[in-house]
Motif scaffolding. Structure first.
Motif, PDB file in Angstrom:
ATOM      1  N   ASP A   1     -11.741  -7.607  -8.643  1.00 37.39           N
ATOM      2  CA  ASP A   1     -12.818  -8.589  -8.638  1.00 37.39           C
ATOM      3  C   ASP A   1     -12.832  -9.433  -7.364  1.00 37.39           C
ATOM      4  N   THR A   2     -11.720  -9.458  -6.625  1.00 36.68           N
ATOM      5  CA  THR A   2     -11.591 -10.351  -5.478  1.00 36.68           C
ATOM      6  C   THR A   2     -11.695  -9.633  -4.147  1.00 36.68           C
ATOM      7  N   ALA A   3     -11.051  -8.493  -4.035  1.00 31.96           N
ATOM      8  CA  ALA A   3     -10.968  -7.778  -2.755  1.00 31.96           C
ATOM      9  C   ALA A   3     -12.046  -6.702  -2.665  1.00 31.96           C
ATOM     10  N   PRO A   4     -12.490  -6.365  -1.455  1.00 33.67           N
ATOM     11  CA  PRO A   4     -13.429  -5.247  -1.308  1.00 33.67           C
ATOM     12  C   PRO A   4     -12.754  -3.923  -1.679  1.00 33.67           C
ATOM     13  N   GLU A   5     -13.568  -2.920  -1.933  1.00 31.88           N
ATOM     14  CA  GLU A   5     -13.043  -1.612  -2.347  1.00 31.88           C
ATOM     15  C   GLU A   5     -12.043  -1.063  -1.337  1.00 31.88           C
ATOM     16  N   LEU A   6     -12.302  -1.288  -0.053  1.00 34.36           N
ATOM     17  CA  LEU A   6     -11.385  -0.819   0.986  1.00 34.36           C
ATOM     18  C   LEU A   6      -9.974  -1.316   0.732  1.00 34.36           C
ATOM     19  N   LEU A   7      -9.831  -2.612   0.465  1.00 37.05           N
ATOM     20  CA  LEU A   7      -8.503  -3.192   0.261  1.00 37.05           C
ATOM     21  C   LEU A   7      -7.944  -2.855  -1.109  1.00 37.05           C
ATOM     22  N   PHE A   8      -8.808  -2.755  -2.124  1.00 37.06           N
ATOM     23  CA  PHE A   8      -8.321  -2.379  -3.451  1.00 37.06           C
ATOM     24  C   PHE A   8      -7.711  -0.984  -3.420  1.00 37.06           C
ATOM     25  N   ASN A   9      -8.426  -0.038  -2.836  1.00 32.17           N
ATOM     26  CA  ASN A   9      -7.909   1.329  -2.779  1.00 32.17           C
ATOM     27  C   ASN A   9      -6.666   1.415  -1.900  1.00 32.17           C
ATOM     28  N   HIS A  10      -6.684   0.730  -0.777  1.00 36.38           N
ATOM     29  CA  HIS A  10      -5.507   0.705   0.103  1.00 36.38           C
ATOM     30  C   HIS A  10      -4.299   0.161  -0.647  1.00 36.38           C
ATOM     31  N   SER A  11      -4.471  -0.955  -1.330  1.00 34.14           N
ATOM     32  CA  SER A  11      -3.344  -1.572  -2.034  1.00 34.14           C
ATOM     33  C   SER A  11      -2.836  -0.675  -3.152  1.00 34.14           C
ATOM     34  N   SER A  12      -3.739   0.014  -3.815  1.00 31.09           N
ATOM     35  CA  SER A  12      -3.324   0.956  -4.864  1.00 31.09           C
ATOM     36  C   SER A  12      -2.506   2.099  -4.266  1.00 31.09           C
ATOM     37  N   ARG A  13      -2.945   2.607  -3.124  1.00 30.48           N
ATOM     38  CA  ARG A  13      -2.178   3.672  -2.463  1.00 30.48           C
ATOM     39  C   ARG A  13      -0.807   3.162  -2.043  1.00 30.48           C
ATOM     40  N   VAL A  14      -0.734   1.914  -1.612  1.00 32.01           N
ATOM     41  CA  VAL A  14       0.552   1.343  -1.217  1.00 32.01           C
ATOM     42  C   VAL A  14       1.530   1.387  -2.381  1.00 32.01           C
ATOM     43  N   TYR A  15       1.050   1.092  -3.593  1.00 34.84           N
ATOM     44  CA  TYR A  15       1.944   1.165  -4.752  1.00 34.84           C
ATOM     45  C   TYR A  15       2.488   2.579  -4.929  1.00 34.84           C
ATOM     46  N   TYR A  16       1.602   3.560  -4.922  1.00 38.44           N
ATOM     47  CA  TYR A  16       2.046   4.931  -5.167  1.00 38.44           C
ATOM     48  C   TYR A  16       2.922   5.461  -4.041  1.00 38.44           C
ATOM     49  N   PHE A  17       2.546   5.198  -2.804  1.00 40.53           N
ATOM     50  CA  PHE A  17       3.388   5.654  -1.693  1.00 40.53           C
ATOM     51  C   PHE A  17       4.737   4.945  -1.717  1.00 40.53           C
ATOM     52  N   GLY A  18       4.753   3.667  -2.082  1.00 37.66           N
ATOM     53  CA  GLY A  18       6.012   2.953  -2.201  1.00 37.66           C
ATOM     54  C   GLY A  18       6.876   3.513  -3.312  1.00 37.66           C
ATOM     55  N   ALA A  19       6.258   3.830  -4.456  1.00 37.42           N
ATOM     56  CA  ALA A  19       7.019   4.388  -5.578  1.00 37.42           C
ATOM     57  C   ALA A  19       7.544   5.786  -5.257  1.00 37.42           C
ATOM     58  N   ILE A  20       6.759   6.583  -4.535  1.00 38.63           N
ATOM     59  CA  ILE A  20       7.243   7.901  -4.109  1.00 38.63           C
ATOM     60  C   ILE A  20       8.404   7.731  -3.132  1.00 38.63           C
ATOM     61  N   ALA A  21       8.315   6.737  -2.250  1.00 40.44           N
ATOM     62  CA  ALA A  21       9.429   6.458  -1.333  1.00 40.44           C
ATOM     63  C   ALA A  21      10.689   6.093  -2.107  1.00 40.44           C
ATOM     64  N   ALA A  22      10.531   5.380  -3.214  1.00 39.73           N
ATOM     65  CA  ALA A  22      11.686   5.052  -4.054  1.00 39.73           C
ATOM     66  C   ALA A  22      12.338   6.318  -4.588  1.00 39.73           C
ATOM     67  N   ARG A  23      11.523   7.253  -5.001  1.00 37.61           N
ATOM     68  CA  ARG A  23      12.049   8.534  -5.501  1.00 37.61           C
ATOM     69  C   ARG A  23      12.777   9.279  -4.383  1.00 37.61           C
ATOM     70  N   GLN A  24      12.215   9.259  -3.197  1.00 35.98           N
ATOM     71  CA  GLN A  24      12.852   9.913  -2.055  1.00 35.98           C
ATOM     72  C   GLN A  24      14.209   9.289  -1.729  1.00 35.98           C
ATOM     73  N   ARG A  25      14.290   7.974  -1.847  1.00 36.51           N
ATOM     74  CA  ARG A  25      15.490   7.227  -1.430  1.00 36.51           C
ATOM     75  C   ARG A  25      16.474   6.977  -2.572  1.00 36.51           C
ATOM     76  N   GLY A  26      16.077   7.365  -3.770  1.00 36.66           N
ATOM     77  CA  GLY A  26      16.944   7.119  -4.915  1.00 36.66           C
ATOM     78  C   GLY A  26      17.048   5.655  -5.285  1.00 36.66           C
ATOM     79  N   LEU A  27      15.958   4.910  -5.119  1.00 40.18           N
ATOM     80  CA  LEU A  27      15.949   3.480  -5.419  1.00 40.18           C
ATOM     81  C   LEU A  27      15.301   3.217  -6.771  1.00 40.18           C
ATOM     82  N   GLY A  28      15.914   2.348  -7.552  1.00 44.37           N
ATOM     83  CA  GLY A  28      15.294   1.882  -8.776  1.00 44.37           C
ATOM     84  C   GLY A  28      14.480   0.634  -8.490  1.00 44.37           C
ATOM     85  N   PHE A  29      13.433   0.421  -9.288  1.00 50.39           N
ATOM     86  CA  PHE A  29      12.604  -0.761  -9.058  1.00 50.39           C
ATOM     87  C   PHE A  29      11.895  -1.137 -10.342  1.00 50.39           C
ATOM     88  N   ASP A  30      11.455  -2.381 -10.412  1.00 48.89           N
ATOM     89  CA  ASP A  30      10.642  -2.861 -11.525  1.00 48.89           C
ATOM     90  C   ASP A  30       9.184  -2.540 -11.210  1.00 48.89           C
TER      91      ASP A  30
END
Length: 213
Positions: free
Chosen positions: A25-54
């Motif tokens: 509701d606050t950010a334009p679609e560009l930033l919403f989609n970018h931020s969503s990708r950041v979550y998934y790419f970050g979580a995949i990086a956790a899998r690559q590095r063997g890191l646990g996270f909340d």
């Protein structure tokens, strides 16, 4: 909205759903989609590095990391990273999240444009930056499979000219407070977009201080 991508699930908590609604509701679609990708790419990086996270904390950090670029959350004098971190802090406080977890998310957002430090810190701090560095800079592009990259982008598309669009979004979010880019990468954005911009110089600050020697 697709929630499981390349084996990574978006958290299904009340907190995460409210984060999604607020950012959409606050950010334009560009930033919403970018931020969503950041979550998934970050979580995949956790899998690559063997890191646990909340998942809730990583999702909040990823989704709020650029909120300081939006008119609603942009201050007059703070770095946009701090504005986004403060917005996340206030949101998490309203939801009764512990101060230690709030501090972790705040730090993750505040440091996401400071290379070389986050990867040595708490996993959430490291992974928000990892997601940003993948989606914006492509620094770790080769570490992701074709399927991982495509699955994330299919769910949360990059605009046709995302590289230029995100640079423009950075510029629009910080051009009213150029002094906040001193010593950080966003000075490059202002230099690229505004020929009148003069960078702050660390050595000049030292030499022009009131100290005699």
């Amino acid at each position: 909205m697709q929630t499981t991508i390349s084996g990574i699930q978006m958290p299904n908590s009340v907190l995460a759903r409210e984060v999604t609604e607020l950012v959409r509701d606050t950010a334009p679609e560009l930033l919403f989609n970018h931020s969503s990708r950041v979550y998934y790419f970050g979580a995949i990086a956790a899998r690559q590095r063997g890191l646990g996270f909340d998942p809730d904390l990583l999702y909040t950090g990823a989704m709020f990391h650029d909120m300081g670029l939006t008119e609603k959350h942009s201050s007059a004098h703070e770095r946009f990273e701090v504005d986004g971190a403060n917005a996340a802090r206030d949101f998490l406080r309203r939801h009764g999240i512990s101060q230690s977890d709030i501090d972790t998310v705040w730090t993750a957002i505040a440091l996401h444009t400071t290379p070389g430090i986050p990867q040595h810190m708490h996993p959430v701090v490291a992974l928000v930056t990892a997601g940003v560095e993948m989606d914006v800079l492509g620094l770790t592009y080769a570490r992701y499979s074709d399927d991982e990259r495509q699955s994330v982008v299919d769910a949360f598309p990059r605009s046709e000219h995302f590289k230029e669009d995100i640079i423009q979004a950075f510029y629009e979010g910080i051009k009213h407070k150029p002094e906040t880019t001193f010593g950080n990468v966003k000075a490059d954005v202002l230099a690229d977009k505004d020929p009148r911009f003069v960078r702050g110089n660390f050595c000049d600050v030292i030499r022009q201080s009131r100290w005699v020697s």
